[in-house]
Design an enzyme around this catalytic site. Structure first.
Site, PDB file in Angstrom:
ATOM      1  N   GLU A  70      -2.834   0.814 -12.253  1.00 54.90           N
ATOM      2  CA  GLU A  70      -4.250   0.953 -13.101  1.00 54.90           C
ATOM      3  C   GLU A  70      -5.106   0.982 -12.139  1.00 54.90           C
ATOM      4  OE1 GLU A  70      -4.549   0.137 -15.892  1.00 54.90           O
ATOM      5  OE2 GLU A  70      -3.127  -0.923 -16.759  1.00 54.90           O
ATOM      6  N   CYS A 124     -13.899  -1.460 -13.402  1.00 53.79           N
ATOM      7  CA  CYS A 124     -13.009   0.181 -13.733  1.00 53.79           C
ATOM      8  C   CYS A 124     -13.799   0.771 -15.404  1.00 53.79           C
ATOM      9  CB  CYS A 124     -11.241  -0.171 -13.790  1.00 53.79           C
ATOM     10  SG  CYS A 124     -10.793  -1.458 -14.999  1.00 53.79           S
TER      11      CYS A 124
HETATM   12  P1  NAD Z   1      -8.651  -0.296  -2.969  1.00 55.46           P
HETATM   13  O1  NAD Z   1      -7.786   1.222  -3.242  1.00 55.46           O
HETATM   14  O2  NAD Z   1      -9.329   0.125  -1.412  1.00 55.46           O
HETATM   15  O3  NAD Z   1      -8.009  -1.895  -2.691  1.00 55.46           O
HETATM   16  C1  NAD Z   1      -7.276  -2.540  -3.477  1.00 55.46           C
HETATM   17  C2  NAD Z   1      -5.958  -3.208  -3.290  1.00 55.46           C
HETATM   18  O4  NAD Z   1      -4.924  -2.030  -2.645  1.00 55.46           O
HETATM   19  C3  NAD Z   1      -6.643  -3.900  -2.904  1.00 55.46           C
HETATM   20  O5  NAD Z   1      -5.699  -5.055  -2.210  1.00 55.46           O
HETATM   21  C4  NAD Z   1      -5.925  -3.321  -0.858  1.00 55.46           C
HETATM   22  O6  NAD Z   1      -6.746  -4.346   0.193  1.00 55.46           O
HETATM   23  C5  NAD Z   1      -4.747  -2.758  -1.428  1.00 55.46           C
HETATM   24  N1  NAD Z   1      -4.126  -1.720  -0.125  1.00 55.46           N
HETATM   25  C6  NAD Z   1      -5.402  -1.168   0.452  1.00 55.46           C
HETATM   26  N2  NAD Z   1      -4.726  -0.433   1.155  1.00 55.46           N
HETATM   27  C7  NAD Z   1      -3.484  -0.301   0.242  1.00 55.46           C
HETATM   28  C8  NAD Z   1      -2.213   0.622   0.759  1.00 55.46           C
HETATM   29  N3  NAD Z   1      -2.331   1.874   1.634  1.00 55.46           N
HETATM   30  N4  NAD Z   1      -0.812   0.083   0.028  1.00 55.46           N
HETATM   31  C9  NAD Z   1      -0.757  -0.821  -1.137  1.00 55.46           C
HETATM   32  N5  NAD Z   1      -2.020  -1.536  -1.222  1.00 55.46           N
HETATM   33  C10 NAD Z   1      -3.281  -1.050  -0.642  1.00 55.46           C
HETATM   34  O7  NAD Z   1      -9.215  -0.646  -4.836  1.00 55.46           O
HETATM   35  P2  NAD Z   1     -10.916  -1.344  -4.367  1.00 55.46           P
HETATM   36  O8  NAD Z   1     -12.303  -0.936  -3.880  1.00 55.46           O
HETATM   37  O9  NAD Z   1     -10.225  -2.671  -4.407  1.00 55.46           O
HETATM   38  O10 NAD Z   1     -11.056  -1.508  -6.461  1.00 55.46           O
HETATM   39  C11 NAD Z   1     -11.951  -0.822  -6.837  1.00 55.46           C
HETATM   40  C12 NAD Z   1     -11.171   0.786  -7.529  1.00 55.46           C
HETATM   41  O11 NAD Z   1     -10.537  -0.325  -8.312  1.00 55.46           O
HETATM   42  C13 NAD Z   1     -12.209   1.670  -8.493  1.00 55.46           C
HETATM   43  O12 NAD Z   1     -12.198   2.895  -8.492  1.00 55.46           O
HETATM   44  C14 NAD Z   1     -11.695   1.008  -9.609  1.00 55.46           C
HETATM   45  O13 NAD Z   1     -11.536   1.501 -10.688  1.00 55.46           O
HETATM   46  C15 NAD Z   1     -10.273   1.077  -9.600  1.00 55.46           C
HETATM   47  N6  NAD Z   1     -10.252  -0.480 -10.468  1.00 55.46           N
HETATM   48  C16 NAD Z   1      -9.438  -0.105 -11.586  1.00 55.46           C
HETATM   49  C17 NAD Z   1      -9.085  -0.775 -12.612  1.00 55.46           C
HETATM   50  C18 NAD Z   1      -7.760  -0.513 -14.089  1.00 55.46           C
HETATM   51  O14 NAD Z   1      -7.713  -1.245 -14.485  1.00 55.46           O
HETATM   52  N7  NAD Z   1      -8.298   0.737 -14.345  1.00 55.46           N
HETATM   53  C19 NAD Z   1      -9.661  -2.327 -12.908  1.00 55.46           C
HETATM   54  C20 NAD Z   1     -10.371  -2.238 -11.459  1.00 55.46           C
HETATM   55  C21 NAD Z   1     -10.394  -1.138 -10.683  1.00 55.46           C
END
Ligand code: NAD
Length: 470
Positions: free
Chosen positions: A248, A282
């Site tokens: 997502e 999101c």
């Molecule tokens: P992010 O991608 O920076 O982080 C998300 C998670 O991934 C965190 O727990 C982070 O520690 C982890 N992470 C970091 N590096 C990683 C790697 N190499 N491999 C696996 N995991 C890793 O996102 P964010 O800044 O926390 O959230 C904001 C983003 O999330 C926005 O783009 C938003 O649109 C999206 N979002 C989408 C939904 C949806 O349902 N589609 C819901 C909420 C947020």
């Protein structure tokens, strides 16, 4: 906050050598320390989850449905504590559509999930033979969550995973780990040891727990909610173990307002569609297209409604919106707003406040070429594009790599529904935006993700199919 936060691994709190600070974005004060787990600690969590899977996967569905209700009851008893932790680390207000609301939804989601079921499906039963479709749990599910709705998104991942017989290792965002640590600790009190496990790590210390989970041999599926860029990395790391994936990812949802709307009537819905959780959502409305016949009235009504919203410290009961959650996101919003100011007209806000506070900002006179329109801002600022030709507007809205949600606003609901069906997105709303419900599958098309969550379709994604032919 005086409470010490620990990892939950197997049947007990699990101590690690180092911790990292978690900061309240409203004040900059340290609110607690989260364990900074190593990949060896992750291995211990995966081993505990794998060991619990043997017994959990053969419990009856009825028992697992009862477990979801027990979780809901436990979290409801501790709702205020969870809301307080969430506000302190995330920044969102306690009231309004804030932390207490999020915890209520978490509890409701667990209760809704307890009513879902995956019965055996009969495909054929005749003289030529009997064919049945069974759905089997996968094993250990790795859940990786972002910082915007830490508890609700965790529940979206955990409840269907365990209902379908899997066990879980969850890793919250390093910006908001504490509420998830406490929620999983509470859940583990009503579940057999190892069914849910929580591991936290600071992305800056080098352990990259999320990356290690995506590549881990002992994890059978990753359910990931976060940015598109990290989602791509998860997909790459997961390839060699052929993990099942639900991704997502980011959105840049278009909202299309037709010329026939009643501007005053739609203003509150438009405002919350855009600014829910300070725009850090999101599936919130991130690009607003308004027909020239209604443009000025809609912008005026939106600005007037926005002026009634109090922005402040999340712990103040009077606050309706809080700060931006972290510096990285604040800098992104500041950059996009600065660029939009040089190209359009600022109708509200536009200047950063103290610390991480940024007021609701509305900028008109923009086009698809402007970065506030073409990039996901994930914050309290919206770019407004005026359009004249209804025939062009769907193409403008679809001119994006993202496809999470979209909306059409009109007094003519049938016309709006027909236009909504032309949007390239996973969910298209009419006269609302961003409403999610547990029985409606939710997911993105194009670069906004892979697969869906929620309801029967979401539940099936935590299983593999086995066909039995006799
Ligand atoms: P992010 O991608 O920076 O982080 C998300 C998670 O991934 C965190 O727990 C982070 O520690 C982890 N992470 C970091 N590096 C990683 C790697 N190499 N491999 C696996 N995991 C890793 O996102 P964010 O800044 O926390 O959230 C904001 C983003 O999330 C926005 O783009 C938003 O649109 C999206 N979002 C989408 C939904 C949806 O349902 N589609 C819901 C909420 C947020």
């Amino acid at each position: 906050m005086s409470k010490a936060f620990s990892l939950t691994i197997g049947d007990a709190a699990y101590a690690v050598d180092s911790t990292f600070d978690v900061v309240n974005p409203s004040t900059g004060a340290v609110v607690g320390q989260a364990p900074d787990a190593s990949t060896e600690d992750l291995d211990a969590a995966v081993a505990a989850a794998n060991s619990a899977f043997k017994a959990w996967s053969v419990t009856s569905e009825k028992d697992r449905q009862a477990a979801c209700i027990a979780i809901a009851d436990k979290l409801e008893e501790n709702a205020e504590e969870l809301a307080q932790i969430l506000t302190r680390e995330q920044g969102k207000p306690l009231g309004g559509i804030g932390s207490r609301w999020e915890v209520e939804k978490v509890v409701a989601w667990a209760r809704f999930t307890s009513k879902l079921s995956l019965p055996v499906e009969g495909i054929q039963d005749n003289e030529a033979g009997r064919v049945e479709l069974h759905r089997k749990p996968l094993g250990v599910v790795g859940s990786i969550t972002p910082w915007n709705f830490p508890l609700l998104i965790a529940m979206w991942h955990v409840a269907p995973a365990i209902l379908s017989g899997n066990t879980v290792v969850i890793k919250p965002s390093p910006y908001t780990p504490l509420s998830t640590l406490r929620m999983i600790e509470l859940m583990s009190e009503v579940l057999p040891a190892g069914v849910v496990n929580c591991v936290t790590g600071s992305d800056s210390s080098g352990s990259n727990i999320g990356g290690a989970m995506s590549a881990h041999e002992g994890i059978r599926k990753i359910v990931f909610t976060g940015s598109c860029g990290t989602g791509e990395k998860v997909m790459e790391s997961a390839a060699s173990t052929m993990k099942r994936l639900t991704l997502e990812l980011g959105g840049n949802d278009a909202g299309i307002v037709l010329g026939d709307v009643d501007a005053e009537a739609i203003a509150p819905g438009l405002f919350w569609g855009i600014f829910i959780n300070n725009g850090q959502t999101c599936g919130s409305l991130k690009r607003l297209y308004v027909h020239e016949d209604a443009h000025d009235q809609v912008v005026d009504a939106l600005v007037a409604f926005a002026k009634t919203i109090k922005v402040g410290d999340g712990l103040a009961e009077s606050s309706v919106l809080g700060p931006i959650q972290n510096q990285m996101q604040f800098d992104k919003v500041s950059r996009l707003v600065a660029d939009a100011k040089s190209r359009g007209d600022v109708k509200l806000g536009g200047e950063p406040g103290e610390g991480l506070f940024f007021p609701p900002t509305i900028i008109t006179g923009l086009s698809n070429d402007d970065s506030l329109v073409s990039e996901e801002q994930f914050g309290p600022a919206i770019g407004v594009v005026k359009y004249t030709d209804q025939d062009d507007i769907i193409a403008m809205a679809n001119d994006s790599d993202n496809g999470l949600g979209g909306s059409v606003w009109s007094s003519d609901v049938e016309k709006a529904r027909a236009l909504a069906g032309q949007l390239e997105c996973g969910t298209a709303w009419v006269n609302k935006h961003g409403a999610l419900q547990p029985n409606a599958p939710f997911g993105g098309v194009k670069k906004s993700g892979l697969g869906v969550e929620f309801g029967d379709e979401g539940l099936k994604a935590y299983t593999d199919i086995q066909v039995i032919m006799s």
